[in-house]
Scaffold this motif. Structure first.
Motif, mmCIF file in Angstrom:
data_model
loop_
_atom_site.group_PDB
_atom_site.id
_atom_site.type_symbol
_atom_site.label_atom_id
_atom_site.label_comp_id
_atom_site.label_asym_id
_atom_site.label_seq_id
_atom_site.Cartn_x
_atom_site.Cartn_y
_atom_site.Cartn_z
ATOM 1 N N MET A 181 0.179 3.950 -10.593
ATOM 2 C CA MET A 181 -0.302 4.142 -9.230
ATOM 3 C C MET A 181 -1.032 5.458 -9.039
ATOM 4 S SD MET A 181 2.728 2.547 -6.846
ATOM 5 C CE MET A 181 1.871 3.098 -5.367
ATOM 6 N N ASP A 182 -0.847 6.402 -9.948
ATOM 7 C CA ASP A 182 -1.430 7.727 -9.752
ATOM 8 C C ASP A 182 -2.713 7.937 -10.546
ATOM 9 O OD1 ASP A 182 -0.220 7.639 -12.191
ATOM 10 O OD2 ASP A 182 0.790 9.575 -12.025
ATOM 11 N N THR A 183 -3.288 6.879 -11.069
ATOM 12 C CA THR A 183 -4.536 6.998 -11.815
ATOM 13 C C THR A 183 -5.516 5.918 -11.370
ATOM 14 O OG1 THR A 183 -3.740 5.563 -13.597
ATOM 15 C CG2 THR A 183 -3.347 7.922 -13.840
ATOM 16 N N ASP A 184 -6.743 6.040 -11.857
ATOM 17 C CA ASP A 184 -7.788 5.076 -11.538
ATOM 18 C C ASP A 184 -7.426 3.710 -12.115
ATOM 19 O OD1 ASP A 184 -10.110 3.763 -10.940
ATOM 20 O OD2 ASP A 184 -11.382 4.916 -12.307
ATOM 21 N N VAL A 185 -7.498 2.670 -11.285
ATOM 22 C CA VAL A 185 -7.127 1.329 -11.746
ATOM 23 C C VAL A 185 -8.349 0.453 -12.018
ATOM 24 C CG1 VAL A 185 -4.944 1.430 -10.491
ATOM 25 C CG2 VAL A 185 -6.943 0.369 -9.396
ATOM 26 N N MET A 186 -9.546 1.021 -11.921
ATOM 27 C CA MET A 186 -10.747 0.222 -12.118
ATOM 28 C C MET A 186 -10.863 -0.261 -13.570
ATOM 29 S SD MET A 186 -12.229 -0.330 -9.350
ATOM 30 C CE MET A 186 -12.008 0.184 -7.654
ATOM 31 N N PRO A 187 -11.551 -1.389 -13.776
ATOM 32 C CA PRO A 187 -11.601 -1.983 -15.127
ATOM 33 C C PRO A 187 -12.297 -1.131 -16.168
ATOM 34 C CG PRO A 187 -12.219 -3.585 -13.451
ATOM 35 C CD PRO A 187 -12.163 -2.265 -12.767
ATOM 36 N N GLY A 188 -13.293 -0.349 -15.776
ATOM 37 C CA GLY A 188 -13.958 0.542 -16.716
ATOM 38 C C GLY A 188 -14.521 -0.182 -17.924
ATOM 39 N N GLU A 189 -14.110 0.240 -19.115
ATOM 40 C CA GLU A 189 -14.616 -0.327 -20.366
ATOM 41 C C GLU A 189 -14.338 -1.824 -20.463
ATOM 42 O OE1 GLU A 189 -14.569 2.667 -24.016
ATOM 43 O OE2 GLU A 189 -12.601 2.549 -23.052
ATOM 44 N N SER A 190 -13.241 -2.271 -19.889
ATOM 45 C CA SER A 190 -12.902 -3.699 -19.971
ATOM 46 C C SER A 190 -13.943 -4.542 -19.249
ATOM 47 C CB SER A 190 -11.511 -3.946 -19.376
ATOM 48 O OG SER A 190 -10.524 -3.272 -20.128
ATOM 49 N N LEU A 237 7.185 4.677 6.798
ATOM 50 C CA LEU A 237 5.971 3.863 6.848
ATOM 51 C C LEU A 237 4.742 4.715 6.582
ATOM 52 C CD1 LEU A 237 4.369 1.243 7.606
ATOM 53 C CD2 LEU A 237 4.447 2.065 9.978
ATOM 54 N N ARG A 238 4.672 5.865 7.245
ATOM 55 C CA ARG A 238 3.469 6.695 7.140
ATOM 56 C C ARG A 238 3.341 7.349 5.764
ATOM 57 N NH1 ARG A 238 2.280 12.190 8.723
ATOM 58 N NH2 ARG A 238 4.307 12.416 9.696
ATOM 59 N N GLU A 239 4.452 7.933 5.278
ATOM 60 C CA GLU A 239 4.378 8.735 4.059
ATOM 61 C C GLU A 239 4.433 7.913 2.778
ATOM 62 O OE1 GLU A 239 3.810 12.028 3.941
ATOM 63 O OE2 GLU A 239 3.519 11.874 6.102
ATOM 64 N N PHE A 240 5.097 6.786 2.823
ATOM 65 C CA PHE A 240 5.322 6.066 1.573
ATOM 66 C C PHE A 240 4.608 4.717 1.503
ATOM 67 C CE2 PHE A 240 8.779 9.013 2.111
ATOM 68 C CZ PHE A 240 8.813 9.640 0.887
ATOM 69 N N TYR A 241 4.181 4.198 2.631
ATOM 70 C CA TYR A 241 3.391 2.962 2.598
ATOM 71 C C TYR A 241 1.929 3.254 2.899
ATOM 72 C CZ TYR A 241 1.632 -1.699 3.508
ATOM 73 O OH TYR A 241 0.880 -2.855 3.470
ATOM 74 N N ILE A 242 1.658 3.819 4.077
ATOM 75 C CA ILE A 242 0.260 4.046 4.464
ATOM 76 C C ILE A 242 -0.401 5.091 3.574
ATOM 77 C CG2 ILE A 242 -1.240 4.879 6.313
ATOM 78 C CD1 ILE A 242 0.657 3.585 8.314
ATOM 79 N N ALA A 243 0.297 6.192 3.297
ATOM 80 C CA ALA A 243 -0.331 7.288 2.554
ATOM 81 C C ALA A 243 -0.323 7.072 1.048
ATOM 82 C CB ALA A 243 0.380 8.605 2.887
ATOM 83 N N ALA A 244 0.653 6.339 0.543
ATOM 84 C CA ALA A 244 0.773 6.209 -0.914
ATOM 85 C C ALA A 244 0.484 4.808 -1.428
ATOM 86 C CB ALA A 244 2.180 6.642 -1.351
ATOM 87 N N LEU A 245 1.151 3.818 -0.856
ATOM 88 C CA LEU A 245 1.036 2.465 -1.410
ATOM 89 C C LEU A 245 -0.254 1.773 -0.992
ATOM 90 C CD1 LEU A 245 2.217 0.247 -3.092
ATOM 91 C CD2 LEU A 245 3.673 -0.410 -1.174
ATOM 92 N N GLN A 246 -0.659 1.951 0.264
ATOM 93 C CA GLN A 246 -1.870 1.253 0.717
ATOM 94 C C GLN A 246 -3.126 1.631 -0.066
ATOM 95 O OE1 GLN A 246 -2.612 1.317 4.968
ATOM 96 N NE2 GLN A 246 -1.917 -0.796 5.108
ATOM 97 N N PRO A 247 -3.372 2.904 -0.374
ATOM 98 C CA PRO A 247 -4.553 3.219 -1.194
ATOM 99 C C PRO A 247 -4.523 2.533 -2.554
ATOM 100 C CG PRO A 247 -3.725 5.197 -0.119
ATOM 101 C CD PRO A 247 -2.701 4.126 0.121
ATOM 102 N N HIS A 248 -3.335 2.461 -3.153
ATOM 103 C CA HIS A 248 -3.202 1.764 -4.430
ATOM 104 C C HIS A 248 -3.527 0.283 -4.263
ATOM 105 C CE1 HIS A 248 -1.692 0.811 -8.410
ATOM 106 N NE2 HIS A 248 -0.818 -0.042 -7.906
#
Length: 341
Positions: free
Chosen positions: A167-176, A256-267
């Motif tokens: 969750m703390d790094t880029d998840v885009m496919p990149g080379e794949s 909700l704000r700190e652990f879902y909206i701020a952290a999980l939703q961007p992922h």
């Protein structure tokens, strides 16, 4: 505009010894603040079909010794010898596909007749050559399938052995993503093995498809579990007395704000964007094929690949229902966040 309250300095939220996994952390915090168990299921994503279910049969041509030596006039003995060697029999998909295309081109270019105006001196060979060209032409789409979507490299790309995307790094496919594009070009026309072989290595080592599926499945399971806990808590007893916010409600709002909206939703947003790019590239590779797909691949595609597949429909449904559950919970305390969070 809705304004979030200041962060409440509660030891419950600041504990440094919570679960290392962000999804587990989020679920455990909701469980504590609601005094309601949150038990995410651990479903495994669908597995890419095994070789015998995903590959298409391509019977080898049996020309016999006479036919083999007759092909000398086509200049193909060296190529056929390479293919029939020990190394040729275990050649990687890129080289097997390259061999089949070169052989077909050589057969098409072969002219068994004598100089112009003379009668063909070997009508039997000419007939056999025409049969070989027709057979190889009919088999080529299957060879292309087996070298791309039916290959071991593609199965490795969807392997579930590598775990989730962090969750703390880029998840885009990149080379794949580039590897899929390379295989699509190889499916549509000749490509040197030196160009396609690196793409196979990327798919074999990155395991991107499998990691993406595991990430989406894990997020879906966590959202469903937290949603269920919220609904069960509301059914058991209200969080707030007479709809007035209390300390427990404000702690829940902070979770909700700190652990879902701020952290999980961007992922989650990144997974959705990555999935769209990955599925578009896969769709191009599927579109480059000209065979009837094996039934096992059709089932897998319906289950796991594309926005309309079961895995991704469940993901969107879980996200929607999760937002609705939180809205209902905080609304019961006069703390409903802005719609669409």
């Amino acid at each position: 505009m809705y304004r979030w309250p200041a962060l409440i300095p509660v030891a419950l939220l600041m504990a440094a010894c919570g679960p290392a996994d962000p999804l587990e952390d989020y679920a455990s915090r909701v469980a504590r603040v609601l005094d309601q168990p949150v038990e995410p299921a651990t479903p495994a994503p669908p597995r890419y079909p095994r070789a015998r279910d995903r590959q298409l049969p391509v019977p080898p041509e049996r020309t016999g010794w006479i036919g083999y030596f007759q092909l000398k006039r086509c200049g193909l003995l060296h190529l056929i010898g390479q293919r029939n060697s020990i190394l040729g029999r275990v050649a990687p998909p890129a080289r097997r596909l390259d061999y089949e295309r070169k052989l077909l081109a050589g057969l098409r270019a072969c002219r068994p007749s004598t100089p112009a105006g003379a009668q063909d001196d070997d009508p039997a060979f000419a007939a056999r050559l025409a049969e070989l060209v027709a057979s190889k032409q009919a088999q080529l789409p299957k060879v292309i399938w087996n070298a791309t979507l039916g290959s071991d490299a593609m199965a490795d790309a969807f392997s579930l052995a590598a775990g989730r995307l962090p969750m703390d790094t880029d998840v885009m496919p990149g080379e794949s993503l580039g590897a899929l594009a390379t295989l699509t070009r190889a499916a549509r026309g000749p490509q040197p093995p030196t160009v396609t072989e690196p793409a196979y290595r990327v798919l074999e080592t990155r395991h991107y498809g499998g990691r993406l599926l595991q990430s989406v499945t894990a997020v879906t399971a966590t959202l469903d579990a937290v949603t269920g806990a919220i609904e069960q808590r509301l059914a058991r007893r209200p969080l707030c007395f007479r709809g007035r916010a209390n300390r427990q409600a404000r702690i829940a709002e902070t979770v909700l704000r700190e652990f879902y909206i701020a952290a999980l939703q961007p992922h989650m947003a990144a997974l959705s964007d990555a999935g769209r790019l990955w599925h578009e590239a896969l769709a191009e590779l599927f579109d480059a094929q000209s065979v009837t797909m094996p039934a096992a691949i059709t089932r897998y595609r319906n289950q796991a690949l594309g926005e309309s597949s079961r895995v991704w429909r469940d993901y969107r449904r879980a996200s929607r229902e999760h937002g609705e559950a939180w809205t209902e919970l905080l609304d019961s305390c006069g703390l409903a966040p802005a719609r669409g969070f």
